[in-house]
Enzyme design. Sequence first.
Site: not given
Ligand code: HEC
Length: 229
Positions: A150
């Site tokens: 990420e």
């Molecule tokens: C490269 C893409 C990527 C980036 C950059 C990223 N995310 Fe995500 N995010 C994801 C993915 C894929 C998941 C699900 C992962 C899992 O469940 O293991 C996720 C899950 C989440 C969730 C959970 C939502 C739920 O319904 O469970 C939140 C809140 C979130 N991210 C916030 C953030 C925040 C705040 C940042 C920056 C600090 C961030 N993400 C950066 C791809 C990304």
Amino acid sequence: MKVTLLKLLMASSLMLVSVPALYAKTLIEEAKSAGLAPLPKNQKEIDKFLKENNVKSSAFSEAKAELGKKLYFDPRLSKSGLISCNTCHNLGLGGADGIAAAVGHKWSPNHQHLNSPTVYNSVFNTIQFWDGRAGNLIEQAKGPIENEVEMATPANLAVKKIASLPEYVNAFKKTYGKVSFENIADAIANFERTLITPSPFDKFLEGDEKALSKEAQAGLKLFIDKGCT
Ligand code: HEC
């Protein structure tokens, strides 16, 4: 099955024609007893919701949320300087990226082929991530910053980067006292508390009988009667 559906629709529309206000009132009660509830309207109500559901949070402030907003959109929080939270959770695209597997550091797709869930209303999830491994938004936000596919920034590097930018240093001094990984995550979590989407449906559940069209009310009735809740 089809006949029952048709009858139900006919019955609903007949009722709508004769006694719309009473129908709406009854429907609101029905929706509530089926477990539907309006979204909390403000930060005080969000606090109450989080407390009731045993979700850890810090005291909300506008200044923290404003700081979190800057961090949310800042690609400098990633190792490459190219990826921000908004890359995968684009607030203009419904809080997600619209692709099958999220693409992050070195343009690698998510190793588990996971897509990005929306960040809108994520404050109301009592667990975070698809497998629920984080209990709240503060713990959640640390994950993607450090995750190799990420943003790939180890905690100490994230702190170093942010602490090298005078404007951030000042903002952290005012809100938290200092830059730390915990405080970075906390500020982002405060910003995410503002990403909520109250709709006419919520207004309807709060008692505004005219907030939903007759067609939408009929749909809600069908939704409840079919057990979708
Ligand atoms: C490269 C893409 C990527 C980036 C950059 C990223 N995310 Fe995500 N995010 C994801 C993915 C894929 C998941 C699900 C992962 C899992 O469940 O293991 C996720 C899950 C989440 C969730 C959970 C939502 C739920 O319904 O469970 C939140 C809140 C979130 N991210 C916030 C953030 C925040 C705040 C940042 C920056 C600090 C961030 N993400 C950066 C791809 C990304």
